[in-house]
Design a protein around this motif. Structure first.
Motif, mmCIF file in Angstrom:
data_model
loop_
_atom_site.group_PDB
_atom_site.id
_atom_site.type_symbol
_atom_site.label_atom_id
_atom_site.label_comp_id
_atom_site.label_asym_id
_atom_site.label_seq_id
_atom_site.Cartn_x
_atom_site.Cartn_y
_atom_site.Cartn_z
ATOM 1 N N ALA A 246 0.817 -1.210 0.000
ATOM 2 C CA ALA A 246 0.000 0.000 0.000
ATOM 3 C C ALA A 246 0.849 1.259 0.000
ATOM 4 C CB ALA A 246 -0.934 -0.014 1.211
ATOM 5 N N ASN A 247 1.878 1.288 0.864
ATOM 6 C CA ASN A 247 2.638 2.528 1.027
ATOM 7 C C ASN A 247 4.148 2.338 1.070
ATOM 8 O OD1 ASN A 247 0.262 4.280 1.419
ATOM 9 N ND2 ASN A 247 -0.003 3.102 3.321
ATOM 10 N N GLU A 248 4.626 1.093 0.997
ATOM 11 C CA GLU A 248 6.056 0.843 1.163
ATOM 12 C C GLU A 248 6.772 0.525 -0.144
ATOM 13 O OE1 GLU A 248 7.406 1.541 3.805
ATOM 14 O OE2 GLU A 248 5.787 1.539 5.284
ATOM 15 N N GLY A 249 6.060 0.576 -1.259
ATOM 16 C CA GLY A 249 6.686 0.268 -2.536
ATOM 17 C C GLY A 249 6.362 -1.137 -2.999
ATOM 18 N N ASN A 250 6.960 -1.513 -4.089
ATOM 19 C CA ASN A 250 6.681 -2.792 -4.713
ATOM 20 C C ASN A 250 7.934 -3.661 -4.751
ATOM 21 O OD1 ASN A 250 4.094 -1.800 -5.142
ATOM 22 N ND2 ASN A 250 4.565 -1.084 -7.214
ATOM 23 N N LEU A 251 7.720 -4.954 -4.941
ATOM 24 C CA LEU A 251 8.809 -5.920 -4.863
ATOM 25 C C LEU A 251 8.562 -7.025 -5.880
ATOM 26 C CD1 LEU A 251 11.304 -7.094 -3.248
ATOM 27 C CD2 LEU A 251 9.634 -8.201 -1.758
ATOM 28 N N TYR A 265 13.966 -7.563 -6.502
ATOM 29 C CA TYR A 265 13.948 -6.229 -7.106
ATOM 30 C C TYR A 265 13.081 -5.360 -6.204
ATOM 31 C CZ TYR A 265 15.959 -7.995 -11.462
ATOM 32 O OH TYR A 265 16.791 -8.534 -12.409
ATOM 33 N N ILE A 266 13.658 -4.287 -5.660
ATOM 34 C CA ILE A 266 13.026 -3.521 -4.600
ATOM 35 C C ILE A 266 12.845 -2.076 -5.033
ATOM 36 C CG2 ILE A 266 13.229 -2.833 -2.179
ATOM 37 C CD1 ILE A 266 15.506 -5.216 -2.276
ATOM 38 N N GLU A 267 11.622 -1.601 -4.966
ATOM 39 C CA GLU A 267 11.356 -0.209 -5.304
ATOM 40 C C GLU A 267 11.912 0.708 -4.220
ATOM 41 O OE1 GLU A 267 7.650 2.812 -6.361
ATOM 42 O OE2 GLU A 267 7.247 0.768 -5.657
ATOM 43 N N LEU A 268 12.624 1.742 -4.645
ATOM 44 C CA LEU A 268 13.175 2.717 -3.724
ATOM 45 C C LEU A 268 12.497 4.068 -3.953
ATOM 46 C CD1 LEU A 268 16.923 1.675 -4.075
ATOM 47 C CD2 LEU A 268 15.313 1.000 -2.287
ATOM 48 N N ASP A 269 13.052 5.117 -3.404
ATOM 49 C CA ASP A 269 12.405 6.425 -3.472
ATOM 50 C C ASP A 269 12.440 7.008 -4.884
ATOM 51 O OD1 ASP A 269 11.917 6.304 -0.782
ATOM 52 O OD2 ASP A 269 13.779 7.336 -0.248
ATOM 53 N N THR A 289 16.131 -3.469 4.445
ATOM 54 C CA THR A 289 15.083 -2.829 5.244
ATOM 55 C C THR A 289 13.845 -2.548 4.408
ATOM 56 O OG1 THR A 289 16.740 -1.828 6.690
ATOM 57 C CG2 THR A 289 14.544 -0.848 6.705
ATOM 58 N N ALA A 290 14.044 -2.071 3.189
ATOM 59 C CA ALA A 290 12.904 -1.798 2.312
ATOM 60 C C ALA A 290 12.143 -3.078 1.989
ATOM 61 C CB ALA A 290 13.397 -1.132 1.028
ATOM 62 N N ALA A 291 12.848 -4.158 1.704
ATOM 63 C CA ALA A 291 12.189 -5.428 1.404
ATOM 64 C C ALA A 291 11.411 -5.936 2.615
ATOM 65 C CB ALA A 291 13.228 -6.462 0.965
ATOM 66 N N GLN A 292 11.968 -5.776 3.789
ATOM 67 C CA GLN A 292 11.279 -6.225 5.005
ATOM 68 C C GLN A 292 9.983 -5.450 5.214
ATOM 69 O OE1 GLN A 292 14.550 -5.573 7.695
ATOM 70 N NE2 GLN A 292 15.189 -7.743 7.685
ATOM 71 N N ARG A 293 9.984 -4.158 4.929
ATOM 72 C CA ARG A 293 8.764 -3.358 5.084
ATOM 73 C C ARG A 293 7.679 -3.808 4.101
ATOM 74 N NH1 ARG A 293 12.311 1.252 5.204
ATOM 75 N NH2 ARG A 293 11.563 1.743 3.089
ATOM 76 N N TRP A 308 24.665 -7.198 -5.313
ATOM 77 C CA TRP A 308 23.613 -6.189 -5.240
ATOM 78 C C TRP A 308 23.974 -5.009 -6.124
ATOM 79 C CZ3 TRP A 308 23.984 -1.129 -3.264
ATOM 80 C CH2 TRP A 308 25.229 -0.794 -2.707
ATOM 81 N N SER A 309 22.957 -4.229 -6.459
ATOM 82 C CA SER A 309 23.182 -3.038 -7.263
ATOM 83 C C SER A 309 21.963 -2.137 -7.125
ATOM 84 C CB SER A 309 23.406 -3.410 -8.727
ATOM 85 O OG SER A 309 23.683 -2.269 -9.513
ATOM 86 N N VAL A 310 22.120 -0.880 -7.497
ATOM 87 C CA VAL A 310 20.996 0.050 -7.597
ATOM 88 C C VAL A 310 21.028 0.663 -8.995
ATOM 89 C CG1 VAL A 310 20.835 0.567 -5.145
ATOM 90 C CG2 VAL A 310 22.370 1.919 -6.585
ATOM 91 N N TYR A 311 19.886 1.042 -9.489
ATOM 92 C CA TYR A 311 19.820 1.559 -10.850
ATOM 93 C C TYR A 311 18.620 2.482 -10.988
ATOM 94 C CZ TYR A 311 16.238 -2.051 -11.443
ATOM 95 O OH TYR A 311 15.119 -2.821 -11.300
ATOM 96 N N GLU A 312 18.622 3.232 -12.062
ATOM 97 C CA GLU A 312 17.519 4.127 -12.405
ATOM 98 C C GLU A 312 16.783 3.559 -13.609
ATOM 99 O OE1 GLU A 312 19.459 7.903 -13.202
ATOM 100 O OE2 GLU A 312 21.055 7.177 -11.893
ATOM 101 N N ILE A 313 15.479 3.651 -13.564
ATOM 102 C CA ILE A 313 14.676 3.191 -14.697
ATOM 103 C C ILE A 313 14.744 4.224 -15.816
ATOM 104 C CG2 ILE A 313 12.328 2.760 -15.500
ATOM 105 C CD1 ILE A 313 11.726 1.476 -12.869
#
Length: 635
Positions: A246-251, A265-269, A289-293, A308-313
């Protein structure tokens, strides 16, 4: 698998005798820059031709060992079969059988609940499954093919391309390469090549040398990805799971090979305009932490993060995939090509990046080989950019919608002012495009090597411009049940399949005998025109026949000679050219692929497994005209 043609050889038949090399020094037929999925697919294809001098350079210090892409579409597994390692991949990989959808729990929107499980790949779409396997292992399979080939091709690591210059002459491209390995760092090597192919990623030095920008937009959305070994009570950790909170993003959860590893794959800000994700200083702990939420009320205890890595769509694409300007005349020959992420980038959500990149390499590889070996006119090379850019644009358009859905919050059905994506709409879109994500919807339009659809009704299930959709058959000589599509190997040959009319066996008046005799004897036959006199009769165009009758009703001794060709230095007979319909219920290829039983037909298949043309069995003139458009007379 066929071997011993030119004499008995013990040991592993996959290891070819090393070829004698013609030519030395710094001139090459093909220079491949980058050893990712696109570059290695191309290199493996070219390694099948030891007379082609190929060099592969890679900026990394060694082969890839972990991380990066992992989704392998059904169509890609079909391609792996052509290279000879599909069974190895299927044994090792995770096979995706179901996809599950999760959304906010109606009773407590801070928690998630499962809404539906669906079959991941529809029945009959492919004989090959959807797999998940580390990209590094895919690299290893290709490297193994290259090492065992007669060319004994290996990448040169710790090499960085500085620049390219395209001039004139038969070897027109000059490349400057800097070594990065200890003891040689800073040394610059200059080589020349007839063709250069940039498979060097989104920051491609080859693309920069051509001054071809990637055009497109960024969604200003950051995502993280990590491969983890974890303990969790989430019940679908071993299923592909799409989770909207609902409010913590998608996974997105992708189970990995081996039974224990999983990719998240974890949605960030959301990013600010012009902000780069690197500025956020995101750590692995942030991702956990984001995945746990998102997974609440379930727990996730990560024991090890293997990568692990981070990226921009973002979705970006080049205006063209070679160095020919738009106003080039018909005689222009492209000399530099770009493949994969070097010319199209997108999000990994649909699992298409590695798959489309490898198809880029397969598309270009056989074309380069055909031109370099004098089999086809150089105009053939112009079809690479035309065909693959259209496919990449389709991917960009699809990915833009899918990535937006992935990054949107789940809409609250009880709140009329709620924004976001309805989970049911998301599910429907995912299912609707299942064929696309399986990789089987690629459709090449008519061009030099893809004919018009005038006779499509003769075989409605073999769509001209789409991949040759395999089906079960029985091989006549040894009664072996097999897949007809698995006879199309990555060896650069065209296939001509003749599907015979009912009752049209091997009498002197039969259509199949007339076609075989014309192909073998008539001066206008493409087999006669384009096959060198000292080569095996099937070395350029491989002719095969499929009969409607049960295999026990045919006498192999009655076949025309072209279906039992004498090959190799001993003139040994090839007994693997003739097949019969499998009469097991539901397995008849004539029914499965909509083949006209009364008239039969010819199906022309390209070396990259795509249907090029469909013609009546007696339309010899059209068959000769088709091949005559791009093939060169054999010397």
């Amino acid at each position: 698998m066929q071997f011993h043609l030119n004499g008995f050889h013990g040991g592993d038949p996959r290891i070819a005798e090393p070829a004698r090399r013609d030519g030395t020094g710094d001139d090459f037929d093909v220079l491949i820059v980058g050893s990712g999925p696109a570059g290695l697919t191309l290199a493996a294809q070219l390694s099948a031709f030891p007379d082609i001098r190929t060099r592969v350079i890679e900026q990394r210090e060694e082969r890839l060992v972990k991380g990066q892409a992992d989704g392998i579409a059904c169509r890609t597994v079909e391609m792996f079969e052509a290279f000879g390692f599909s069974e190895h991949a299927m044994r090792e990989a995770y096979q995706v059988n179901e996809t599950v959808f999760w959304k906010p729990d109606a009773a407590n929107r801070r928690h998630i609940s499962r809404t539906e499980r669906i079959q991941d790949v529809e029945d009959g779409l492919s004989e090959c499954p959807h797999l998940i396997l580390n990209q590094a292992r895919v690299h290893d399979y290709y490297l193994d093919v290259m090492r065992k080939s007669a060319a004994r091709l290996e990448p040169d690591y710790s090499r960085r391309l500085l620049d390219l210059e395209v001039g004139g002459g038969d070897v027109p491209v000059t490349a400057r390469i800097e070594r990065c390995d200890p003891g040689h760092a800073g040394e610059v090597e200059t080589i020349r090549a007839r063709f250069v192919v940039g498979c060097d990623g989104a920051r491609s030095a080859v693309r920069r040398s051509l001054d071809l920008p990637l055009r497109g937009d960024s969604a200003n959305q950051a995502w993280g990805v990590m491969d983890v070994l974890a303990v969790t009570d989430f019940p679908d950790i071993r299923c592909k799971a799409l989770i909207q909170s609902a409010n913590e993003g998608n996974l997105l959860i992708i189970p990995r090979e081996g039974g224990y590893l999983a990719r998240l794959y974890i949605e960030l800000d959301k990013l600010s305009p012009d902000e780069r994700v690197a500025a956020r200083n995101i750590t692995p702990d942030h991702l956990v932490t984001a995945a746990q939420r998102i997974l609440r009320p379930y727990t996730l205890d990560v024991k090890e993060i293997t990568w692990w890595s981070v990226y921009e769509i973002g979705q970006r694409i080049c205006d063209r995939f070679d160095n020919l300007p738009e106003d080039a005349d018909e005689t222009g020959i492209p000399r530099v090509f770009i493949l994969g992420d070097a010319c199209h980038t997108h999000s990994p959500k649909a699992g298409q990046g590695m798959n489309v990149s490898m198809q880029d390499g397969f598309n270009l590889g056989w074309k380069l080989a055909a031109v370099l070996r004098g089999q086809c006119t150089p105009a053939l090379l112009r079809s690479y950019s035309a065909e693959r850019r259209a496919i990449a644009q389709e991917l960009i358009d699809f990915d833009r919608v899918l990535a937006k859905m992935f990054s949107a919050p789940a809409k609250d059905p009880d709140d009329p002012d709620s924004t976001g994506v309805d989970p049911e709409e998301f599910r429907r879109y995912f299912i609707q495009h299942g064929r696309y994500t399986a990789g089987v919807e690629t459709h090449y339009t008519p061009c030099l090597i893809t004919g018009p659809a005038g006779h499509q009704a003769l075989a409605t299930g073999f769509v001209i411009g789409k991949r040759f959709h395999s089906a079960p058959v029985i091989r006549l000589a040894d009664a072996k049940p097999m897949q007809l599509g698995h006879t199309v190997k990555a060896d650069g040959r065209w296939r001509l399949f003749a599907f015979t009319p009912a009752g049209d066996l091997t009498s002197p008046s039969s259509k199949i005998r007339a076609l075989a005799n014309w192909l073998a004897e008539d001066p206008d036959s493409p087999v006669r025109r384009f096959t060198p006199a000292d080569a095996d009769i099937d070395s350029v165009i491989d002719f095969r026949a499929v009969f409607q009758e049960p295999h026990r009703d045919l006498d192999i001794g009655d076949l025309p000679p072209l279906l039992l060709p004498a090959k190799g230095r001993y003139g040994l007979r090839d007994y693997e050219k003739v097949f019969c319909a499998d009469r097991v219920a539901g397995n008849d290829i004539f029914t499965m692929r909509g083949i006209d039983r009364r008239n039969g037909c010819m199906v022309v298949v390209r070396p990259d497994q795509y249907v090029a043309h469909i013609l009546p069995l007696n339309d010899y003139a059209a068959l000769g005209e088709f091949f005559g458009r791009f093939m060169l007379e054999a010397g």
